[in-house]
Scaffold this motif. Sequence first.
Motif, short mmCIF file in Angstrom:
data_model
loop_
_atom_site.label_atom_id
_atom_site.label_comp_id
_atom_site.label_asym_id
_atom_site.label_seq_id
_atom_site.Cartn_x
_atom_site.Cartn_y
_atom_site.Cartn_z
N ALA A 6 0.81 -1.08 -0.14
CA ALA A 6 0.10 -0.06 -0.01
C ALA A 6 0.91 1.11 -0.01
CB ALA A 6 -0.83 0.06 1.30
N SER A 7 0.51 2.47 -0.51
CA SER A 7 1.13 3.47 -0.77
C SER A 7 0.06 4.59 -0.61
CB SER A 7 2.07 3.58 -2.07
OG SER A 7 2.84 2.74 -2.36
N GLY A 8 0.70 5.78 0.07
CA GLY A 8 -0.28 7.03 -0.03
C GLY A 8 0.26 8.28 0.69
N GLY A 9 -0.40 9.00 1.27
CA GLY A 9 -0.07 10.20 1.91
C GLY A 9 0.37 10.20 3.26
N PRO A 10 0.40 11.08 4.23
CA PRO A 10 0.55 10.97 5.63
C PRO A 10 -0.67 10.31 6.32
CG PRO A 10 1.19 13.13 4.89
CD PRO A 10 0.67 12.42 3.72
N GLU A 11 -1.85 10.50 5.84
CA GLU A 11 -3.16 9.97 6.20
C GLU A 11 -3.31 8.49 6.19
OE1 GLU A 11 -3.62 10.11 1.77
OE2 GLU A 11 -2.92 11.66 3.31
N LEU A 12 -2.10 7.99 5.60
CA LEU A 12 -1.99 6.46 5.52
C LEU A 12 -1.36 5.93 6.89
CD1 LEU A 12 -2.27 3.58 4.22
CD2 LEU A 12 -0.13 4.02 3.09
N ALA A 13 -0.64 6.65 7.36
CA ALA A 13 -0.11 6.49 8.50
C ALA A 13 -0.84 6.56 9.72
CB ALA A 13 1.17 7.42 8.99
N ASP A 14 -1.89 7.39 9.62
CA ASP A 14 -3.07 7.62 10.63
C ASP A 14 -3.95 6.41 10.48
OD1 ASP A 14 -2.09 10.25 11.10
OD2 ASP A 14 -3.03 11.20 9.73
N GLU A 15 -4.31 6.19 9.34
CA GLU A 15 -4.92 4.79 9.32
C GLU A 15 -4.52 3.42 10.03
OE1 GLU A 15 -6.15 1.81 5.61
OE2 GLU A 15 -6.39 3.96 5.15
N LEU A 16 -3.13 3.50 9.77
CA LEU A 16 -2.34 2.25 10.27
C LEU A 16 -2.51 2.42 11.86
CD1 LEU A 16 0.77 2.01 7.79
CD2 LEU A 16 -1.14 0.17 8.32
N GLU A 17 -2.24 3.51 12.27
CA GLU A 17 -2.39 3.81 13.63
C GLU A 17 -3.86 3.39 14.38
OE1 GLU A 17 -1.40 5.77 17.84
OE2 GLU A 17 -0.33 5.11 15.88
N ALA A 18 -4.73 3.71 13.36
CA ALA A 18 -6.08 3.39 13.96
C ALA A 18 -6.50 1.73 13.85
CB ALA A 18 -7.10 4.07 13.29
N LYS A 19 -6.13 1.06 12.63
CA LYS A 19 -6.55 0.00 12.39
C LYS A 19 -5.17 -1.25 12.50
CE LYS A 19 -9.97 1.71 9.36
NZ LYS A 19 -10.46 1.77 7.80
N GLY A 20 -4.19 -0.80 12.47
CA GLY A 20 -3.07 -1.62 12.64
C GLY A 20 -3.01 -2.38 11.09
N TYR A 21 -2.06 -3.54 11.13
CA TYR A 21 -1.77 -4.15 9.87
C TYR A 21 -2.72 -5.14 9.38
CZ TYR A 21 2.58 -1.41 10.36
OH TYR A 21 3.37 -0.27 10.73
N GLU A 22 -3.65 -5.25 10.06
CA GLU A 22 -4.50 -6.54 9.79
C GLU A 22 -5.30 -6.37 8.28
OE1 GLU A 22 -8.89 -8.38 11.61
OE2 GLU A 22 -8.08 -6.79 12.58
N GLY A 23 -5.28 -7.49 7.76
CA GLY A 23 -5.74 -7.43 6.32
C GLY A 23 -4.65 -7.19 5.20
N TYR A 24 -3.56 -6.77 5.42
CA TYR A 24 -2.32 -6.59 4.58
C TYR A 24 -1.72 -7.77 4.15
CZ TYR A 24 -2.67 -1.48 5.04
OH TYR A 24 -3.05 -0.20 4.82
N ASP A 25 -1.92 -8.90 5.20
CA ASP A 25 -1.20 -10.37 4.80
C ASP A 25 -2.19 -10.81 3.45
OD1 ASP A 25 -3.77 -10.42 6.16
OD2 ASP A 25 -3.28 -12.41 7.16
#
Length: 249
Positions: free
Chosen positions: A224-243
């Motif tokens: 996945a790639s994106g702007g700074p908001e992607l880091a905020d999303e990871l903070e909220a949801k973690g890495y679940e689903g990226y597997d």
Amino acid sequence: MADLEIRDLTVEVDDNEILKGVTIDLDQGRTIALMGPNGSGKSTLAYAIAGHPAYTVTGGTMTWKGTDLTDLTPDERARLGVFLAMQYPVEVPGVSLTNFLRTALNAVSEEDVPIREFMQRLKSEMAELGVDESFLQRSVNEGFSGGEKKRFEILQAALLRPQLAVLDETDSGLDVDALKTVSEGVNRLQGPDLGVLIITHYTRILRYIRPDEVHVMFAGRIVASGGPELADELEAKGYEGYDQVSANA
């Protein structure tokens, strides 16, 4: 053409493929964050860029300002302006911090920097980072706390003035005060002549160093790639689903 161009990079360690086709661009003057859980391959990418001999590039390309890095030694890469701040800085007993830094600066500069000029620059950078001058008499990283080791890594970058700084888990093991100090040191170095790759699996350092782009690595791939908001999303949801994303790549 980006200053740092990594295309379909595959890397093995002890005959195990860790990176499985990584593509990333980074220009001087920009900061990107590479995030992912432990074991995803982030540090492997850092060491591959720096030229660690244990990390074997088996495919793809890796260039810095048009120069192929693949067959260059670590010191040749350093002279091109590539710098790695390690996750676990090693102790070097018997080698003083002063001698280590002067030797490194002379090697990168390819000239003998006068001792007076060197000491003025060193003490100025130490003051900016809040590093006590008593450290000048200590051996490299010997007996240093985690925060002291990370400050020393940033001190090296401040003195050497690289064009590409790869910061591997620079926030690891830092308390809040040390994290702020180290982050302020990185922010002070940022500018049009420096590209920064921050490698982390936490978002806390990104509260102090705001990236232009964020990439997520999982199982040796960018998923996945994106702007700074992607880091905020990871903070909220973690890495679940990226597997699952990685499995389908």
